[in-house]
Design a protein around this motif. Structure first.
Motif, short mmCIF file in Angstrom:
data_model
loop_
_atom_site.label_atom_id
_atom_site.label_comp_id
_atom_site.label_asym_id
_atom_site.label_seq_id
_atom_site.Cartn_x
_atom_site.Cartn_y
_atom_site.Cartn_z
N CYS A 224 -12.84 92.05 -11.30
CA CYS A 224 -11.93 92.41 -12.39
C CYS A 224 -11.05 91.25 -12.84
O CYS A 224 -10.39 91.34 -13.85
CB CYS A 224 -11.06 93.59 -11.98
SG CYS A 224 -9.94 93.22 -10.63
N GLY A 225 -11.05 90.16 -12.10
CA GLY A 225 -10.16 89.04 -12.41
C GLY A 225 -8.83 89.22 -11.71
O GLY A 225 -8.43 90.34 -11.40
N VAL B 194 -4.96 98.23 -12.47
CA VAL B 194 -5.45 99.02 -11.33
C VAL B 194 -4.80 100.40 -11.26
O VAL B 194 -5.25 101.23 -10.48
CB VAL B 194 -5.26 98.26 -9.99
CG1 VAL B 194 -6.07 96.99 -9.97
CG2 VAL B 194 -3.81 97.98 -9.72
N LEU B 195 -3.79 100.65 -12.07
CA LEU B 195 -3.16 101.96 -12.11
C LEU B 195 -3.90 102.91 -13.05
O LEU B 195 -3.62 104.11 -13.07
CB LEU B 195 -1.70 101.84 -12.55
CG LEU B 195 -0.81 100.96 -11.66
CD1 LEU B 195 0.58 100.84 -12.27
CD2 LEU B 195 -0.77 101.49 -10.25
N PRO C 34 -11.26 96.18 -7.10
CA PRO C 34 -10.30 97.24 -6.79
C PRO C 34 -11.04 98.56 -6.58
O PRO C 34 -12.00 98.86 -7.28
CB PRO C 34 -9.43 97.30 -8.05
CG PRO C 34 -10.33 96.86 -9.15
CD PRO C 34 -11.26 95.85 -8.53
N GLU C 35 -10.58 99.33 -5.60
CA GLU C 35 -11.19 100.63 -5.33
C GLU C 35 -10.11 101.66 -5.08
O GLU C 35 -9.11 101.37 -4.45
CB GLU C 35 -12.10 100.54 -4.10
CG GLU C 35 -12.78 101.86 -3.82
CD GLU C 35 -13.46 101.90 -2.48
OE1 GLU C 35 -14.44 102.63 -2.37
OE2 GLU C 35 -13.00 101.21 -1.55
N ASN D 224 -7.57 96.75 -2.39
CA ASN D 224 -8.17 95.46 -2.73
C ASN D 224 -9.35 95.34 -1.78
O ASN D 224 -9.21 94.92 -0.64
CB ASN D 224 -7.13 94.36 -2.50
CG ASN D 224 -7.65 92.99 -2.87
OD1 ASN D 224 -8.82 92.81 -3.17
ND2 ASN D 224 -6.76 92.02 -2.85
N ALA D 225 -10.53 95.75 -2.23
CA ALA D 225 -11.68 95.88 -1.35
C ALA D 225 -12.68 94.74 -1.58
O ALA D 225 -12.55 93.95 -2.52
CB ALA D 225 -12.38 97.22 -1.59
N MET D 226 -13.66 94.68 -0.70
CA MET D 226 -14.72 93.69 -0.82
C MET D 226 -16.05 94.39 -0.58
O MET D 226 -16.18 95.18 0.35
CB MET D 226 -14.53 92.57 0.21
CG MET D 226 -15.62 91.53 0.13
SD MET D 226 -15.32 90.09 1.18
CE MET D 226 -15.08 90.80 2.78
#
Length: 160
Positions: free
Chosen positions: A53-54, A61-62, A91-92, A100-102
């Motif tokens: 998402c940058g 993210v909201l 983002p998840e 903040n996921a990977m």
């Protein structure tokens, strides 16, 4: 006894200039980086934090629509990965919280797994320990040199 061999893994770190909110362009940049890394023989390509998402996405993210768009783009990106394993930050939203996921994307055409903050907690503790040890060794050498090559001990107190 089985023949145990230690293999090598070539790692590529993609330094990308991702644009906040431009999901298709960011995904394309990651695929290009993965393809370039694969040509050099890399097995694993690591992308920056929130690379899908940058960074920094701030209030985006909201918005549930943005998180859903990221999930769709991540699925498309997973289907496009071919020659390497790609680590993608995104983002998840799960359980009412935004993470903040990977994602680990492999050439098996599916989303392999997610890493959440719970996983990063142990990794961050390890990195902190490594940083403190590195700092200790670097600065203790300086202290030894500064004090006329006479090693001495010094008490250090840590506030936790």
């Amino acid at each position: 006894m089985p023949d145990a061999r230690i293999g090598t893994m070539k790692l590529a770190i993609a330094q990308l200039n991702q644009l906040v909110g431009d999901l298709p362009a960011n995904a394309r940049a990651m695929l290009d980086a993965a393809a370039a890394a694969a040509r050099t023989g890399a097995h694993l390509v690591v992308t920056p934090e929130l690379s899908l998402c940058g960074y920094p996405p701030e209030d985006l993210v909201l918005r549930p629509a943005f998180i859903e768009a990221c999930a769709r783009e991540l699925g498309a990106l997973a289907a496009a990965v071919r020659d390497t394993t790609l680590l993608v930050g995104f983002p998840e939203r799960a359980g009412g919280k935004t993470y903040n996921a990977m994602a680990v994307l492999r050439k098996m055409l599916k989303l392999e797994l997610y890493l959440h903050p719970v996983h990063f907690d142990n990794l961050s503790k390890l990195l902190l320990l490594m940083s403190l040890l590195w700092g200790y060794f670097v600065f203790s050498e300086r202290l030894t040199v500064w004090y006329g090559n006479q090693p001495s001990e010094m008490a250090v107190f840590w506030a936790t």
